[in-house]
Motif scaffolding. Structure first.
Motif, PDB file in Angstrom:
ATOM      1  N   VAL A  33       0.840  -1.202   0.000  1.00 24.59           N
ATOM      2  CA  VAL A  33       0.000   0.000   0.000  1.00 24.59           C
ATOM      3  C   VAL A  33       0.876   1.253   0.000  1.00 24.59           C
ATOM      4  CG1 VAL A  33      -1.705   1.348   1.281  1.00 24.59           C
ATOM      5  CG2 VAL A  33      -1.973  -1.124   1.079  1.00 24.59           C
ATOM      6  N   VAL A  34       1.949   1.228   0.775  1.00 27.03           N
ATOM      7  CA  VAL A  34       2.886   2.356   0.789  1.00 27.03           C
ATOM      8  C   VAL A  34       3.476   2.566  -0.605  1.00 27.03           C
ATOM      9  CG1 VAL A  34       5.107   3.175   1.679  1.00 27.03           C
ATOM     10  CG2 VAL A  34       3.452   2.132   3.239  1.00 27.03           C
ATOM     11  N   ASP A  35       3.857   1.491  -1.261  1.00 28.24           N
ATOM     12  CA  ASP A  35       4.431   1.587  -2.612  1.00 28.24           C
ATOM     13  C   ASP A  35       3.414   2.148  -3.605  1.00 28.24           C
ATOM     14  OD1 ASP A  35       6.777   0.503  -1.661  1.00 28.24           O
ATOM     15  OD2 ASP A  35       6.355  -1.530  -2.391  1.00 28.24           O
ATOM     16  N   ILE A  36       2.181   1.678  -3.516  1.00 25.21           N
ATOM     17  CA  ILE A  36       1.122   2.141  -4.425  1.00 25.21           C
ATOM     18  C   ILE A  36       0.870   3.632  -4.224  1.00 25.21           C
ATOM     19  CG2 ILE A  36      -1.361   1.978  -4.891  1.00 25.21           C
ATOM     20  CD1 ILE A  36      -1.028  -1.092  -4.271  1.00 25.21           C
ATOM     21  N   ALA A  37       0.814   4.066  -2.974  1.00 22.79           N
ATOM     22  CA  ALA A  37       0.607   5.486  -2.685  1.00 22.79           C
ATOM     23  C   ALA A  37       1.759   6.321  -3.235  1.00 22.79           C
ATOM     24  CB  ALA A  37       0.462   5.696  -1.182  1.00 22.79           C
ATOM     25  N   HIS A  38       2.980   5.823  -3.088  1.00 27.01           N
ATOM     26  CA  HIS A  38       4.155   6.543  -3.579  1.00 27.01           C
ATOM     27  C   HIS A  38       4.088   6.728  -5.093  1.00 27.01           C
ATOM     28  CE1 HIS A  38       8.294   7.931  -3.791  1.00 27.01           C
ATOM     29  NE2 HIS A  38       8.520   7.050  -4.745  1.00 27.01           N
ATOM     30  N   ILE A  39       3.641   5.710  -5.801  1.00 23.22           N
ATOM     31  CA  ILE A  39       3.536   5.777  -7.260  1.00 23.22           C
ATOM     32  C   ILE A  39       2.474   6.782  -7.691  1.00 23.22           C
ATOM     33  CG2 ILE A  39       2.819   4.478  -9.317  1.00 23.22           C
ATOM     34  CD1 ILE A  39       4.040   1.967  -7.973  1.00 23.22           C
ATOM     35  N   CYS A  40       1.354   6.793  -7.005  1.00 19.17           N
ATOM     36  CA  CYS A  40       0.174   7.509  -7.509  1.00 19.17           C
ATOM     37  C   CYS A  40      -0.009   8.921  -6.968  1.00 19.17           C
ATOM     38  CB  CYS A  40      -1.085   6.694  -7.214  1.00 19.17           C
ATOM     39  SG  CYS A  40      -1.113   5.086  -8.050  1.00 19.17           S
ATOM     40  N   LEU A  41       0.674   9.276  -5.897  1.00 18.34           N
ATOM     41  CA  LEU A  41       0.459  10.598  -5.316  1.00 18.34           C
ATOM     42  C   LEU A  41       1.442  11.651  -5.815  1.00 18.34           C
ATOM     43  CD1 LEU A  41      -0.529   9.842  -1.611  1.00 18.34           C
ATOM     44  CD2 LEU A  41      -1.973  10.721  -3.452  1.00 18.34           C
ATOM     45  N   LYS A  42       2.403  11.246  -6.615  1.00 13.44           N
ATOM     46  CA  LYS A  42       3.303  12.240  -7.199  1.00 13.44           C
ATOM     47  C   LYS A  42       2.586  12.945  -8.357  1.00 13.44           C
ATOM     48  CE  LYS A  42       5.424   8.912 -10.326  1.00 13.44           C
ATOM     49  NZ  LYS A  42       6.657   8.284 -10.779  1.00 13.44           N
ATOM     50  N   GLU A  43       3.204  14.001  -8.862  1.00 12.25           N
ATOM     51  CA  GLU A  43       2.628  14.693 -10.009  1.00 12.25           C
ATOM     52  C   GLU A  43       2.687  13.787 -11.225  1.00 12.25           C
ATOM     53  OE1 GLU A  43       1.016  17.492 -10.117  1.00 12.25           O
ATOM     54  OE2 GLU A  43       1.299  17.790  -7.966  1.00 12.25           O
ATOM     55  N   LEU A  44       1.549  13.556 -11.859  1.00 12.89           N
ATOM     56  CA  LEU A  44       1.477  12.620 -12.975  1.00 12.89           C
ATOM     57  C   LEU A  44       1.024  13.336 -14.243  1.00 12.89           C
ATOM     58  CD1 LEU A  44      -0.366   9.689 -11.147  1.00 12.89           C
ATOM     59  CD2 LEU A  44       2.043   9.726 -11.779  1.00 12.89           C
ATOM     60  N   PHE A  51      -3.851   6.021 -16.669  1.00  8.13           N
ATOM     61  CA  PHE A  51      -3.465   4.630 -16.420  1.00  8.13           C
ATOM     62  C   PHE A  51      -3.628   4.280 -14.943  1.00  8.13           C
ATOM     63  CE2 PHE A  51      -0.176   1.591 -15.103  1.00  8.13           C
ATOM     64  CZ  PHE A  51      -0.496   0.508 -15.918  1.00  8.13           C
ATOM     65  N   CYS A  52      -3.160   5.167 -14.063  1.00  9.49           N
ATOM     66  CA  CYS A  52      -3.279   4.929 -12.619  1.00  9.49           C
ATOM     67  C   CYS A  52      -4.733   4.752 -12.207  1.00  9.49           C
ATOM     68  CB  CYS A  52      -2.663   6.082 -11.838  1.00  9.49           C
ATOM     69  SG  CYS A  52      -0.901   5.940 -11.579  1.00  9.49           S
ATOM     70  N   CYS A  53      -5.589   5.641 -12.683  1.00  9.43           N
ATOM     71  CA  CYS A  53      -7.002   5.564 -12.314  1.00  9.43           C
ATOM     72  C   CYS A  53      -7.618   4.259 -12.800  1.00  9.43           C
ATOM     73  CB  CYS A  53      -7.763   6.755 -12.891  1.00  9.43           C
ATOM     74  SG  CYS A  53      -7.325   8.344 -12.135  1.00  9.43           S
ATOM     75  N   SER A  54      -7.281   3.877 -14.011  1.00  9.62           N
ATOM     76  CA  SER A  54      -7.810   2.636 -14.576  1.00  9.62           C
ATOM     77  C   SER A  54      -7.378   1.432 -13.755  1.00  9.62           C
ATOM     78  CB  SER A  54      -7.343   2.488 -16.021  1.00  9.62           C
ATOM     79  OG  SER A  54      -7.740   1.247 -16.559  1.00  9.62           O
ATOM     80  N   GLU A  55      -6.122   1.408 -13.361  1.00 10.08           N
ATOM     81  CA  GLU A  55      -5.599   0.278 -12.591  1.00 10.08           C
ATOM     82  C   GLU A  55      -6.113   0.287 -11.153  1.00 10.08           C
ATOM     83  OE1 GLU A  55      -3.313  -2.353 -13.780  1.00 10.08           O
ATOM     84  OE2 GLU A  55      -4.486  -1.535 -15.434  1.00 10.08           O
ATOM     85  N   LEU A  56      -6.089   1.447 -10.535  1.00  2.12           N
ATOM     86  CA  LEU A  56      -6.502   1.547  -9.128  1.00  2.12           C
ATOM     87  C   LEU A  56      -7.947   1.135  -8.913  1.00  2.12           C
ATOM     88  CD1 LEU A  56      -4.896   4.921  -7.991  1.00  2.12           C
ATOM     89  CD2 LEU A  56      -4.271   2.634  -7.204  1.00  2.12           C
ATOM     90  N   LYS A  92      -8.626  14.099  -3.323  1.00  4.56           N
ATOM     91  CA  LYS A  92      -8.512  15.551  -3.200  1.00  4.56           C
ATOM     92  C   LYS A  92      -7.695  16.135  -4.351  1.00  4.56           C
ATOM     93  CE  LYS A  92      -7.933  18.927   0.490  1.00  4.56           C
ATOM     94  NZ  LYS A  92      -7.585  19.120   1.918  1.00  4.56           N
ATOM     95  N   LYS A  93      -6.685  15.398  -4.777  1.00  8.93           N
ATOM     96  CA  LYS A  93      -5.777  15.881  -5.813  1.00  8.93           C
ATOM     97  C   LYS A  93      -6.321  15.688  -7.222  1.00  8.93           C
ATOM     98  CE  LYS A  93      -0.828  15.726  -6.836  1.00  8.93           C
ATOM     99  NZ  LYS A  93       0.471  15.135  -6.423  1.00  8.93           N
ATOM    100  N   TYR A  94      -6.964  14.536  -7.445  1.00  7.39           N
ATOM    101  CA  TYR A  94      -7.370  14.168  -8.802  1.00  7.39           C
ATOM    102  C   TYR A  94      -8.869  13.881  -8.909  1.00  7.39           C
ATOM    103  CZ  TYR A  94      -2.332  13.511  -9.539  1.00  7.39           C
ATOM    104  OH  TYR A  94      -0.972  13.694  -9.633  1.00  7.39           O
ATOM    105  N   GLY A  95      -9.644  14.471  -8.021  1.00  3.58           N
ATOM    106  CA  GLY A  95     -11.055  14.134  -7.904  1.00  3.58           C
ATOM    107  C   GLY A  95     -11.853  14.205  -9.186  1.00  3.58           C
ATOM    108  N   GLN A  96     -11.591  15.212 -10.013  1.00  2.00           N
ATOM    109  CA  GLN A  96     -12.377  15.364 -11.234  1.00  2.00           C
ATOM    110  C   GLN A  96     -12.169  14.219 -12.206  1.00  2.00           C
ATOM    111  OE1 GLN A  96     -14.781  17.614 -11.770  1.00  2.00           O
ATOM    112  NE2 GLN A  96     -14.397  18.226  -9.643  1.00  2.00           N
TER     113      GLN A  96
END
Length: 205
Positions: A33-44, A51-56, A92-96
């Motif tokens: 979970v820590v690894d997944i958060a690290h991948i997805c919470l950076k600026e993308l 891709f992240c949204c589709s996978e998550l 909060k970051k990517y809600g839309q």
């Protein structure tokens, strides 16, 4: 691209439910979970975010499926809490970009609140739900959230206060307050009851 690792991390996360001999599934889930958060919470960039949204939020291998499968498994309480802690800032970051998933997110949080035995896990659902409520104000899928049913569920829970921790009760009142701000027309029939119960709650503090 770091996001290439996301599919593998999610697959490994679901593998913790069928552990091999000598493994520590609860610890592995926490680390993943820590690894997944690290991948997805950076600026993308836009393509990686899609891709992240589709996978998550994949129906079979995504994070909501993990939470649903883990709901009655106390050994995964820490990783469930961490997943909710990740989901809140991601919303909060990517809600839309996540409007298509908010109903599933809401349903998963309600399932955790109702069925999970951990007060900490229950409490961590509220920040996510508050963000969902704010995000869906005037959004097309708002009716699908069934806000009235949510309100009734939480009021029923408040009539059984001995079963709720102080943190969970506080989370319920905060969530109901946000609903009253964003969906006043739905909350109006419950406003007197909400005010009375809120005053009673603070009198006990």
């Amino acid at each position: 691209m770091a996001t290439v690792d996301l599919s593998r991390k999610l697959s490994e996360l679901h593998d913790v439910f069928s552990p091999s001999e000598g493994t520590r599934p609860a610890e592995e889930a926490r680390d993943l979970v820590v690894d997944i958060a690290h991948i997805c919470l950076k600026e993308l960039p836009e393509n990686e975010l899609a891709f992240c949204c589709s996978e998550l939020f994949n129906k079979d291998t995504g994070i909501l499926k993990f939470l649903q499968k883990a709901v009655n498994k106390d050994e995964f309480s820490e990783s469930k809490g961490q997943m909710l802690e990740f989901l809140y800032p991601f919303l909060k970051k990517y809600g839309q970009h996540l409007l298509d998933h908010v109903v599933d997110i809401k349903n998963t949080c309600l399932s955790l609140f109702t069925r999970d035995s951990s007060a900490k896990v229950k409490a961590k659902t509220f920040d996510v739900l508050v963000q969902v409520i704010k995000l869906t104000s005037r959004a097309p899928m708002a009716n699908e959230l069934d806000i009235q049913k949510m309100i009734e569920k939480y009021f029923i829970s408040l009539t059984q206060p001995s079963k709720l921790s102080q943190t969970v009760k506080h989370g319920i009142y905060e969530l109901l307050g946000v609903i009253a701000e964003v969906y006043p027309e739905v909350m109006l029939p419950y406003s007197v009851l909400y005010t009375y119960m809120l005053l009673f709650y603070f009198d006990l503090q």
